[in-house]
Design a protein around this motif. Structure first.
Motif, PDB file in Angstrom:
ATOM      1  N   ASN A 132       0.801  -1.228   0.000  1.00  0.00           N
ATOM      2  CA  ASN A 132       0.000   0.000   0.000  1.00  0.00           C
ATOM      3  C   ASN A 132       0.834   1.279   0.000  1.00  0.00           C
ATOM      4  OD1 ASN A 132       0.891   0.208   2.625  1.00  0.00           O
ATOM      5  ND2 ASN A 132      -1.065  -0.383   3.552  1.00  0.00           N
ATOM      6  N   ARG A 133       2.164   1.165  -0.008  1.00  0.00           N
ATOM      7  CA  ARG A 133       2.998   2.365  -0.109  1.00  0.00           C
ATOM      8  C   ARG A 133       4.214   2.056  -0.971  1.00  0.00           C
ATOM      9  NH1 ARG A 133       3.067   7.314   1.888  1.00  0.00           N
ATOM     10  NH2 ARG A 133       5.013   8.447   2.296  1.00  0.00           N
ATOM     11  N   VAL A 134       4.295   2.733  -2.106  1.00  0.00           N
ATOM     12  CA  VAL A 134       5.396   2.549  -3.048  1.00  0.00           C
ATOM     13  C   VAL A 134       6.092   3.886  -3.256  1.00  0.00           C
ATOM     14  CG1 VAL A 134       6.054   1.895  -5.395  1.00  0.00           C
ATOM     15  CG2 VAL A 134       4.209   0.659  -4.229  1.00  0.00           C
ATOM     16  N   LEU A 135       7.397   3.884  -3.098  1.00  0.00           N
ATOM     17  CA  LEU A 135       8.217   5.068  -3.323  1.00  0.00           C
ATOM     18  C   LEU A 135       9.164   4.803  -4.481  1.00  0.00           C
ATOM     19  CD1 LEU A 135      10.063   7.280  -0.742  1.00  0.00           C
ATOM     20  CD2 LEU A 135      11.361   6.253  -2.614  1.00  0.00           C
ATOM     21  N   ASN A 182      11.229  11.410 -12.108  1.00  0.00           N
ATOM     22  CA  ASN A 182      10.310  12.487 -12.477  1.00  0.00           C
ATOM     23  C   ASN A 182       9.462  12.126 -13.688  1.00  0.00           C
ATOM     24  OD1 ASN A 182      10.909  14.409 -10.468  1.00  0.00           O
ATOM     25  ND2 ASN A 182      12.726  15.112 -11.561  1.00  0.00           N
ATOM     26  N   LEU A 183      10.039  11.418 -14.637  1.00  0.00           N
ATOM     27  CA  LEU A 183       9.288  11.034 -15.839  1.00  0.00           C
ATOM     28  C   LEU A 183       8.179  10.041 -15.499  1.00  0.00           C
ATOM     29  CD1 LEU A 183      12.212  10.768 -18.411  1.00  0.00           C
ATOM     30  CD2 LEU A 183      10.433  12.529 -18.280  1.00  0.00           C
ATOM     31  N   HIS A 184       8.449   9.135 -14.564  1.00  0.00           N
ATOM     32  CA  HIS A 184       7.379   8.225 -14.157  1.00  0.00           C
ATOM     33  C   HIS A 184       6.243   9.007 -13.492  1.00  0.00           C
ATOM     34  CE1 HIS A 184       5.130   5.195 -11.904  1.00  0.00           C
ATOM     35  NE2 HIS A 184       5.513   4.363 -12.858  1.00  0.00           N
ATOM     36  N   HIS A 185       6.599   9.982 -12.686  1.00  0.00           N
ATOM     37  CA  HIS A 185       5.578  10.820 -12.063  1.00  0.00           C
ATOM     38  C   HIS A 185       4.726  11.522 -13.124  1.00  0.00           C
ATOM     39  CE1 HIS A 185       3.629  13.968  -9.744  1.00  0.00           C
ATOM     40  NE2 HIS A 185       4.195  14.859 -10.545  1.00  0.00           N
ATOM     41  N   ILE A 186       5.390  12.081 -14.135  1.00  0.00           N
ATOM     42  CA  ILE A 186       4.668  12.811 -15.180  1.00  0.00           C
ATOM     43  C   ILE A 186       3.702  11.907 -15.935  1.00  0.00           C
ATOM     44  CG2 ILE A 186       4.965  13.937 -17.432  1.00  0.00           C
ATOM     45  CD1 ILE A 186       7.576  15.163 -16.295  1.00  0.00           C
ATOM     46  N   HIS A 187       4.164  10.724 -16.297  1.00  0.00           N
ATOM     47  CA  HIS A 187       3.383   9.888 -17.215  1.00  0.00           C
ATOM     48  C   HIS A 187       2.482   8.880 -16.525  1.00  0.00           C
ATOM     49  CE1 HIS A 187       5.099  11.369 -20.981  1.00  0.00           C
ATOM     50  NE2 HIS A 187       6.218  11.530 -20.298  1.00  0.00           N
ATOM     51  N   TYR A 188       2.772   8.523 -15.277  1.00  0.00           N
ATOM     52  CA  TYR A 188       1.954   7.519 -14.580  1.00  0.00           C
ATOM     53  C   TYR A 188       1.476   7.987 -13.207  1.00  0.00           C
ATOM     54  CZ  TYR A 188       3.482   4.271 -18.204  1.00  0.00           C
ATOM     55  OH  TYR A 188       3.711   3.661 -19.409  1.00  0.00           O
ATOM     56  N   ASN A 189       2.357   8.530 -12.421  1.00  0.00           N
ATOM     57  CA  ASN A 189       2.029   8.990 -11.065  1.00  0.00           C
ATOM     58  C   ASN A 189       1.269   7.923 -10.275  1.00  0.00           C
ATOM     59  OD1 ASN A 189       2.171  10.890  -8.987  1.00  0.00           O
ATOM     60  ND2 ASN A 189       0.163  11.749  -9.483  1.00  0.00           N
ATOM     61  N   SER A 190       1.652   6.670 -10.453  1.00  0.00           N
ATOM     62  CA  SER A 190       0.976   5.565  -9.778  1.00  0.00           C
ATOM     63  C   SER A 190       1.653   5.173  -8.471  1.00  0.00           C
ATOM     64  CB  SER A 190       0.903   4.346 -10.706  1.00  0.00           C
ATOM     65  OG  SER A 190       2.193   3.979 -11.151  1.00  0.00           O
ATOM     66  N   ALA A 191       2.842   5.715  -8.205  1.00  0.00           N
ATOM     67  CA  ALA A 191       3.492   5.495  -6.914  1.00  0.00           C
ATOM     68  C   ALA A 191       2.949   6.509  -5.914  1.00  0.00           C
ATOM     69  CB  ALA A 191       5.003   5.631  -7.039  1.00  0.00           C
ATOM     70  N   ASP A 192       3.165   6.235  -4.653  1.00  0.00           N
ATOM     71  CA  ASP A 192       2.682   7.146  -3.613  1.00  0.00           C
ATOM     72  C   ASP A 192       3.616   8.326  -3.400  1.00  0.00           C
ATOM     73  OD1 ASP A 192       0.319   5.528  -2.490  1.00  0.00           O
ATOM     74  OD2 ASP A 192       1.967   4.077  -2.498  1.00  0.00           O
ATOM     75  N   VAL A 193       4.927   8.085  -3.562  1.00  0.00           N
ATOM     76  CA  VAL A 193       5.926   9.104  -3.267  1.00  0.00           C
ATOM     77  C   VAL A 193       7.047   9.024  -4.302  1.00  0.00           C
ATOM     78  CG1 VAL A 193       7.404  10.096  -1.480  1.00  0.00           C
ATOM     79  CG2 VAL A 193       5.465   8.684  -0.816  1.00  0.00           C
ATOM     80  N   TYR A 194       7.604  10.191  -4.640  1.00  0.00           N
ATOM     81  CA  TYR A 194       8.739  10.280  -5.566  1.00  0.00           C
ATOM     82  C   TYR A 194       9.840  11.112  -4.915  1.00  0.00           C
ATOM     83  CZ  TYR A 194       5.559   8.543  -9.157  1.00  0.00           C
ATOM     84  OH  TYR A 194       4.675   7.774  -9.879  1.00  0.00           O
ATOM     85  N   LEU A 219       9.653   7.562   2.972  1.00  0.00           N
ATOM     86  CA  LEU A 219       9.133   6.197   2.971  1.00  0.00           C
ATOM     87  C   LEU A 219       8.377   5.914   4.263  1.00  0.00           C
ATOM     88  CD1 LEU A 219       9.092   3.502   1.363  1.00  0.00           C
ATOM     89  CD2 LEU A 219      11.112   2.833   2.679  1.00  0.00           C
ATOM     90  N   GLY A 220       8.847   6.528   5.359  1.00  0.00           N
ATOM     91  CA  GLY A 220       8.167   6.374   6.630  1.00  0.00           C
ATOM     92  C   GLY A 220       8.701   5.265   7.496  1.00  0.00           C
ATOM     93  N   THR A 221       9.914   4.760   7.190  1.00  0.00           N
ATOM     94  CA  THR A 221      10.463   3.655   7.978  1.00  0.00           C
ATOM     95  C   THR A 221      11.720   4.050   8.742  1.00  0.00           C
ATOM     96  OG1 THR A 221      11.865   2.862   6.193  1.00  0.00           O
ATOM     97  CG2 THR A 221       9.630   1.979   6.301  1.00  0.00           C
ATOM     98  N   ASN A 251       3.323  14.980  -4.161  1.00  0.00           N
ATOM     99  CA  ASN A 251       4.004  13.765  -3.695  1.00  0.00           C
ATOM    100  C   ASN A 251       5.424  13.646  -4.231  1.00  0.00           C
ATOM    101  OD1 ASN A 251       3.112  13.362  -6.326  1.00  0.00           O
ATOM    102  ND2 ASN A 251       2.600  11.206  -6.027  1.00  0.00           N
ATOM    103  N   VAL A 252       6.002  14.733  -4.734  1.00  0.00           N
ATOM    104  CA  VAL A 252       7.365  14.746  -5.268  1.00  0.00           C
ATOM    105  C   VAL A 252       8.250  15.552  -4.314  1.00  0.00           C
ATOM    106  CG1 VAL A 252       8.842  15.323  -7.228  1.00  0.00           C
ATOM    107  CG2 VAL A 252       6.465  14.619  -7.615  1.00  0.00           C
ATOM    108  N   PHE A 253       9.363  14.943  -3.896  1.00  0.00           N
ATOM    109  CA  PHE A 253      10.249  15.566  -2.907  1.00  0.00           C
ATOM    110  C   PHE A 253      11.687  15.523  -3.418  1.00  0.00           C
ATOM    111  CE2 PHE A 253       6.564  13.777  -0.801  1.00  0.00           C
ATOM    112  CZ  PHE A 253       6.074  14.872  -0.103  1.00  0.00           C
ATOM    113  N   PRO A 254      12.075  16.509  -4.234  1.00  0.00           N
ATOM    114  CA  PRO A 254      13.404  16.495  -4.859  1.00  0.00           C
ATOM    115  C   PRO A 254      14.508  16.854  -3.869  1.00  0.00           C
ATOM    116  CG  PRO A 254      11.847  17.964  -6.004  1.00  0.00           C
ATOM    117  CD  PRO A 254      11.276  17.649  -4.675  1.00  0.00           C
ATOM    118  N   LEU A 255      15.709  16.370  -4.198  1.00  0.00           N
ATOM    119  CA  LEU A 255      16.923  16.728  -3.470  1.00  0.00           C
ATOM    120  C   LEU A 255      17.980  17.127  -4.493  1.00  0.00           C
ATOM    121  CD1 LEU A 255      18.438  16.703  -0.663  1.00  0.00           C
ATOM    122  CD2 LEU A 255      19.320  14.473  -1.375  1.00  0.00           C
ATOM    123  N   LEU A 256      18.505  18.352  -4.372  1.00  0.00           N
ATOM    124  CA  LEU A 256      19.541  18.844  -5.273  1.00  0.00           C
ATOM    125  C   LEU A 256      20.807  19.175  -4.483  1.00  0.00           C
ATOM    126  CD1 LEU A 256      17.461  21.268  -7.558  1.00  0.00           C
ATOM    127  CD2 LEU A 256      18.413  19.037  -8.192  1.00  0.00           C
TER     128      LEU A 256
END
Length: 302
Positions: A158-161, A173-185, A287-289, A236-241
């Protein structure tokens, strides 16, 4: 320039002297969306932890890809789907640094995706000869991630990152744009202006100079994803630069995220990719762990 930036500049300058150039045989390519529409692949039957190969049908022909089920603790655990960086061979080098699963108790399932052209350095050097190949590579990885998300959902997770570093961050980021089926990016050391890496940053030294000069418009049209990202809900997108990154330039990539908040580490691209502890903590925070992880005394990585 900081020491972190100097390390980036020296590393890419030395590497570009000895490696065949990106796009040296052409900069014609269909869009990523068209490539995704042209990709066909199936997951092999999973029989437990281990490495799995597969063949994807793409607009540039059949491409080999793969993934590793690195750890499976159960359907009730959250799942990380991680993607490596460009030219990273072996493809698990960074993953093992970020997630030393033999030394740490992380109560999560872990998949590691291997992009096309990453079985060896020779394989990679051959693959990057055209923009069409690189775009097809991106599409296969995005498609494979989606199949893995569906596999996890089918198992009741029930939780996919989804996470990745550098190239893997762009693919996240591309998966988020085209699918956004995960819970967190959690894209790491990557943004939405992939074209900037090839055309402007220090990494542009790795691109064929004539192609860069004559086909910059085509490269930008195919590898800039800012508009597509801005059109999505990115809560649900949390970038790190990395602040001193000379390859994935901080100011340009921060701008590419628009209003999406960005976290920053005081590193460059090279030193940031090796900051395993900071990368791990960023992922586990979302992720929450992280509170459940018990670090072994032997684990001094990062």
């Amino acid at each position: 320039m900081s020491i972190h930036g100097i390390i980036d500049t020296v590393a890419v300058s030395l590497g570009s002297k000895f490696m065949p150039k990106y796009f040296r045989e052409g900069a014609e390519s269909a869009s990523l969306a068209d490539n995704l529409a042209g990709v066909s692949l199936e997951l092999p039957e999973l029989g437990g932890e281990g490495d799995y190969d597969l063949t994807a049908s793409t607009p540039v022909g059949e491409l080999n890809a793969g993934f590793r089920l690195a750890q499976w603790v159960g359907e009730d655990a959250p799942t990380v789907i991680y993607h490596h960086g460009a030219s990273e061979t072996p493809f698990d080098y960074g993953f093992k640094g970020i997630f030393p699963l033999r030394k740490m108790n992380i109560p999560a399932n872990f998949f590691l995706v291997r992009a096309p052209f990453h079985r060896s350095m020779k394989d990679f050097q051959a693959g990057i000869r055209t923009l069409a190949n690189v775009t097809a590579m991106l599409a296969v990885s995005v498609c494979l991630m989606e199949h893995l998300v569906k596999y996890c959902r089918g198992k009741g997770v029930n939780r996919v990152l989804i996470a990745g570093t550098s190239l893997g961050g762009f693919i996240t980021n591309l998966h988020h744009i085209h699918y956004n089926s995960a819970d967190v990016y959690t894209p790491l050391l990557a943004g939405l202006a992939m074209d900037d890496a090839y055309l402007v940053s220090d990494y542009s030294k790795a691109v064929d100079p004539q192609t860069r000069e004559n086909y910059s418009g085509q490269i930008k049209a195919v590898l800039n994803f800012e508009a597509e990202f801005a059109a999505q809900d990115y809560h649900n997108v949390f970038p790190l630069l990395a602040l001193h990154d000379r390859l994935i330039r901080f100011e340009r990539q921060k701008e590419s995220y628009g209003e999406c908040p960005v976290e920053v580490i005081n590193k460059g691209h090279t030193t940031g990719a090796l900051a395993y502890g900071e990368l791990r903590q960023h992922i586990l925070n979302y992720l929450g762990t992280h509170s459940a992880c018990q670090q072994d005394e032997k684990d001094k990585v990062g």
